[in-house]
Design an enzyme around this catalytic site. Sequence first.
Site, PDB file in Angstrom:
ATOM      1  N   ASN A 117     -10.699  -4.408  -1.536  1.00  0.00           N
ATOM      2  CA  ASN A 117     -10.571  -3.372  -2.554  1.00  0.00           C
ATOM      3  C   ASN A 117      -9.634  -3.796  -3.672  1.00  0.00           C
ATOM      4  O   ASN A 117      -8.719  -4.588  -3.450  1.00  0.00           O
ATOM      5  CB  ASN A 117     -10.039  -2.085  -1.913  1.00  0.00           C
ATOM      6  N   HIS A 155     -16.420   3.569  -4.859  1.00  0.00           N
ATOM      7  CA  HIS A 155     -15.521   4.704  -4.637  1.00  0.00           C
ATOM      8  C   HIS A 155     -15.683   5.792  -5.700  1.00  0.00           C
ATOM      9  O   HIS A 155     -14.774   6.594  -5.927  1.00  0.00           O
ATOM     10  CB  HIS A 155     -14.071   4.248  -4.532  1.00  0.00           C
ATOM     11  N   TYR A 177     -14.208  10.115  -2.020  1.00  0.00           N
ATOM     12  CA  TYR A 177     -13.282   9.701  -3.073  1.00  0.00           C
ATOM     13  C   TYR A 177     -13.365  10.610  -4.299  1.00  0.00           C
ATOM     14  O   TYR A 177     -12.449  10.649  -5.116  1.00  0.00           O
ATOM     15  CB  TYR A 177     -13.553   8.253  -3.489  1.00  0.00           C
ATOM     16  N   CYS A 195     -19.173  -2.194   0.486  1.00  0.00           N
ATOM     17  CA  CYS A 195     -18.336  -1.061   0.877  1.00  0.00           C
ATOM     18  C   CYS A 195     -19.039  -0.340   2.016  1.00  0.00           C
ATOM     19  O   CYS A 195     -20.267  -0.367   2.115  1.00  0.00           O
ATOM     20  CB  CYS A 195     -18.138  -0.121  -0.310  1.00  0.00           C
ATOM     21  N   ARG A 231       0.832  -1.204   0.000  1.00  0.00           N
ATOM     22  CA  ARG A 231       0.000   0.000   0.000  1.00  0.00           C
ATOM     23  C   ARG A 231       0.866   1.254   0.000  1.00  0.00           C
ATOM     24  O   ARG A 231       0.566   2.234  -0.703  1.00  0.00           O
ATOM     25  CB  ARG A 231      -0.925  -0.001   1.217  1.00  0.00           C
TER      26      ARG A 231
END
Length: 421
Positions: free
Chosen positions: A144, A194, A244, A164, A90
Site C-alpha cells: 500500500n 481503496h 474505505y 488488493c 503506521r
Amino acid sequence: MKLAVVGGGSTYTPELVDGFARLRDTLPVSELVLIDPAADRLELIGGLARRIFARQGHPGRITTTSDLDAGIAGADAVLLQLRIGGQAARLQDETWPLECGCVGQETTGAGGLAKALRTVPVVLDIAERVRRTNPDAWIIDFTNPVGIVTRALLQAGHKAVGLCNVAIGLQRKFAALLDLAPADIHLDHVGLNHLTWELGVRRGGPDGEDLLATLLATHGEAVAGDLGLPRTVLDRLGVVPSYYLRYFYAHDEVVRELGTKPSRAAEVAAMERELLALYGDPALDEKPALLAKRGGAFYSEAAVDLAASLLGDGGPAVQVVNTYNNGTLPFLPDDAVIEVQARVDGSGAAALAVPRLDPLFSGLISHVSAYEDLALDAALRGGRDRVFKALLAHPLIGQFDLAEGLTDRLLAHNKEHLPWA
C-alpha cells in the site's frame, strides 16, 4: 516455477504460503524464496512455511534470505508486501493527522500520503534490481498504497500489476449471503484502489443476472454493518461502496471514533507479537486462526490466480487488479491507475469496459486521482511544496491551513525515511 516474496518476514506470509500449498495445481511453485532484512522474523516464518508445505504434501522448496539480489535471481514473479518503517510508522500515520481534525489512516488522507512518500522510492529501487537481474519477471504489488505504487512501477516501465484483497473479500462475502459458490459471483467493481464501488453483483459472469438489488433487499443490514455505514446509505446509493468509503462518507464521525479508541496500528502490533510467538511453535503446521484478524483475507487466492494468469499456467482470466486506465474511465488520463475487472494473461492486465458512471462516483474518482498524481510527483521528486500541494488537493483536506499543518507534521514524523526532508 520460482516465486520470490519481498517482505517475506511479514506476518501475512503464512496466508500466502497456505494458498500456494492448497492451490498447487493452479500455480505449480517449485521454489519459493522469502526475502526480508529482519532475520529473526524470517527464520520463524520460514520454518512455519516449510511445515505448511510439508503438511499439505507440497513438493516445492522454501528458502529464506536477506540478500535481495540473490533471492530475486531467476524468479518468474516477485511479490512485494512491504511496510517501510514497520508498525511504528503506521502508528504515526494514524496519530498525527488527528491533531488537525483529519482522519488518521495508513492509506487514506495525510497518513496515506506519508506511506506513499516512504514507500515509492524503495519499491522502485527493488523493481530496478529485479529488472537488472531478471527482466522477464512479473512484479505483483500488494504494498500500500497499491494504486500509487503500481502507477510508479508502470510509469518506470516495469512489468507490474497491483493487487488488493477488497474485491475478493466482498465476492466471498456476497457468495455466502446469496448461498452461491464464489466462482459464480462476478462483481462490477469500479474505482481506484481503496475507493471503489460494486455497481453490480452478477451470477455466472460479466453478462449474468444482476443480483445486487436482491442482495441489498435481503441482506442490506448485514452488508451495511460490515461497512460501518447506515443501511439507508446503501439503499440511496443503490450500490455497495468499499469500507474505505466510510472515511469519505462519514469522515467527522470516524475522526471522533478514532480519538476514543486504540489505534489499529497498536492492535496489529499486539497481534503480530502473538502471531510471531505462535509461528515459533515447531508443532504448528498450518496458519493459525488469529491470522484472519490480521487483515489480508483471501490475499493468497487472489495472488495465486493473478500469478497463474501472468505466467501462463492459469490461462487468460478476468480478475480485479490495479492497472493502467487506457480509456476505460474516459474522464481520467490513460496513465492513471484504476482498480477494475481486467483480462489478465501473459502480456499483462487490460481493463475491461465499464458503464458510464454517475457523477456521484466519477467526481470523487477524478478528485482522488488528481491527488494521487500529485502524491506520486512528491514521492518521486520530494520537496515540501509538492507535499503541501498533494495534501491541499486531497478531498478530505482541501484547506490551506489544514494542508500547512499536516505538511509540517508529516515531514517531522518521517525525516528518517525522507532524505530530502
